[in-house]
Design a protein around this motif. Structure first.
Motif, mmCIF file in Angstrom:
data_model
loop_
_atom_site.group_PDB
_atom_site.id
_atom_site.type_symbol
_atom_site.label_atom_id
_atom_site.label_comp_id
_atom_site.label_asym_id
_atom_site.label_seq_id
_atom_site.Cartn_x
_atom_site.Cartn_y
_atom_site.Cartn_z
ATOM 1 N N PHE A 87 5.516 2.214 1.038
ATOM 2 C CA PHE A 87 4.896 3.534 0.871
ATOM 3 C C PHE A 87 3.520 3.391 0.229
ATOM 4 N N LEU A 88 2.516 3.955 0.891
ATOM 5 C CA LEU A 88 1.169 3.979 0.336
ATOM 6 C C LEU A 88 0.839 5.424 -0.014
ATOM 7 N N SER A 89 0.670 5.680 -1.313
ATOM 8 C CA SER A 89 0.319 7.024 -1.768
ATOM 9 C C SER A 89 -1.089 6.985 -2.321
ATOM 10 N N ALA A 90 -1.902 7.960 -1.937
ATOM 11 C CA ALA A 90 -3.286 7.939 -2.400
ATOM 12 C C ALA A 90 -3.884 9.334 -2.435
ATOM 13 N N ASP A 91 -4.868 9.482 -3.330
ATOM 14 C CA ASP A 91 -5.615 10.741 -3.444
ATOM 15 C C ASP A 91 -7.055 10.570 -2.984
ATOM 16 N N SER A 92 -7.421 9.358 -2.569
ATOM 17 C CA SER A 92 -8.820 9.132 -2.185
ATOM 18 C C SER A 92 -8.948 7.959 -1.216
ATOM 19 N N GLU A 93 -10.085 7.929 -0.512
ATOM 20 C CA GLU A 93 -10.394 6.815 0.397
ATOM 21 C C GLU A 93 -10.468 5.504 -0.372
ATOM 22 N N GLN A 94 -11.092 5.558 -1.562
ATOM 23 C CA GLN A 94 -11.264 4.346 -2.373
ATOM 24 C C GLN A 94 -9.909 3.714 -2.680
ATOM 25 N N ALA A 95 -8.930 4.548 -3.016
ATOM 26 C CA ALA A 95 -7.599 4.027 -3.352
ATOM 27 C C ALA A 95 -6.982 3.317 -2.150
ATOM 28 N N VAL A 96 -7.100 3.930 -0.980
ATOM 29 C CA VAL A 96 -6.546 3.314 0.233
ATOM 30 C C VAL A 96 -7.241 1.983 0.504
ATOM 31 N N GLN A 97 -8.568 1.971 0.390
ATOM 32 C CA GLN A 97 -9.321 0.732 0.640
ATOM 33 C C GLN A 97 -8.942 -0.370 -0.342
ATOM 34 N N ALA A 98 -8.664 0.013 -1.587
ATOM 35 C CA ALA A 98 -8.303 -0.981 -2.607
ATOM 36 C C ALA A 98 -6.874 -1.500 -2.422
ATOM 37 N N LEU A 99 -5.980 -0.630 -1.983
ATOM 38 C CA LEU A 99 -4.560 -1.006 -1.925
ATOM 39 C C LEU A 99 -4.129 -1.644 -0.609
ATOM 40 N N LEU A 100 -4.798 -1.277 0.475
ATOM 41 C CA LEU A 100 -4.369 -1.763 1.796
ATOM 42 C C LEU A 100 -4.324 -3.297 1.886
ATOM 43 N N PRO A 101 -5.298 -4.015 1.305
ATOM 44 C CA PRO A 101 -5.242 -5.486 1.371
ATOM 45 C C PRO A 101 -4.006 -6.080 0.679
ATOM 46 N N LEU A 102 -3.358 -5.314 -0.193
ATOM 47 C CA LEU A 102 -2.185 -5.808 -0.910
ATOM 48 C C LEU A 102 -0.884 -5.604 -0.125
ATOM 49 N N LEU A 103 -0.998 -4.925 1.016
ATOM 50 C CA LEU A 103 0.177 -4.680 1.852
ATOM 51 C C LEU A 103 0.431 -5.898 2.731
ATOM 52 N N PRO A 104 1.659 -6.466 2.703
ATOM 53 C CA PRO A 104 1.942 -7.590 3.606
ATOM 54 C C PRO A 104 1.934 -7.126 5.067
#
Length: 240
Positions: free
Chosen positions: A55-72
């Motif tokens: 599950f990826l939860s985010a309130d902003s584009e920046q959060a998605v950009q920062a977290l997506l690389p951590l998803l296997p």
């Protein structure tokens, strides 16, 4: 262990900003099966060991950009920041997308029902028929659900009028009432009985409804469930 405790407190505080939208992650934390893969001021990436979902939860584009690389590398991602769906799909090569609205039962009291309908485990030989009516689970998965009593039939005496179940994340779904038994209140009764079972099992009672399924959304609201005002997107690889 204090760092972990702090991480969890922060994560829960973030999820509780949008509890309807983030009910799947909240359910995973409540079950004790949530693993935090990444945190951001405005986002959270969680792996649920129980369902196997991410599950990826985010309130902003920046959060998605920062977290997506951590998803296997995963076949399926559930994301709740729709403006970034296209970006995620392009980055990860996902071809399918299903937008859903969460319907959450926020009351702790069981739903009263005057129906004569009773829930019973389905016989295993019905898996093939159920799978034919279901576009998200194949026959093998349905057989597993029946064995685990995650898929129950609604019976009037000996007559099976429909069925419903819990998906792998304990969300309520797979609801089906057979053609000849429709418009008699059985869908509502099935949902009520299943929700009451969810409460009894200690699950967070919720379901996900395709955003364009207006009949189902109306039914959930009529029964006292609260709908999320934003959508959650299932992003996936294979043509589901």
């Amino acid at each position: 262990g204090d760092v972990m405790a702090d991480e969890t407190i922060q994560a829960l505080a973030f999820l509780h900003r949008e509890p309807l939208l983030r009910v799947q992650s909240l359910a995973a934390f409540r079950r004790g099966t949530a693993r935090i893969l990444g945190q951001h001021q405005e986002g959270l990436l969680v792996h649920d060991r129980y369902s196997g979902l991410h599950f990826l939860s985010a309130d902003s584009e920046q959060a998605v950009q920062a977290l997506l690389p951590l998803l296997p590398e995963v076949q399926v991602l559930v994301s709740d920041y729709a403006p970034m769906d296209a970006f995620i799909m392009k980055q990860r090569g996902y071809r399918g997308r299903l937008a859903c609205i969460n319907a959450v039962y926020q009351n702790m009291a069981p739903i009263p029902t005057d129906s004569r309908l009773q829930l019973q485990p389905l016989p295993l030989h019905m898996a093939e028929m159920v799978a034919a009516l279901n576009d998200t689970h194949d026959q093998q998965e349905i057989e597993g659900f029946i064995r685990q009593e995650r898929l129950l039939g609604g019976y009037l005496g000996d007559v099976l009028v429909g069925f419903a179940g819990w998906h792998e994340d304990d969300s309520l779904g797979m609801l089906h009432v057979f053609e000849e038994h429709r418009r008699q209140g059985h869908a509502q009764a099935l949902v009520a009985l299943m929700l009451n079972q969810s409460l009894a099992k200690g699950y967070l009672p919720f379901g996900q409804v395709a955003a364009d399924n207006h009949a189902s959304l109306a039914l959930q609201q009529k029964m006292g469930l609260t709908l999320s005002d934003k959508t959650v997107s299932w992003l996936f690889n294979e043509a589901e």
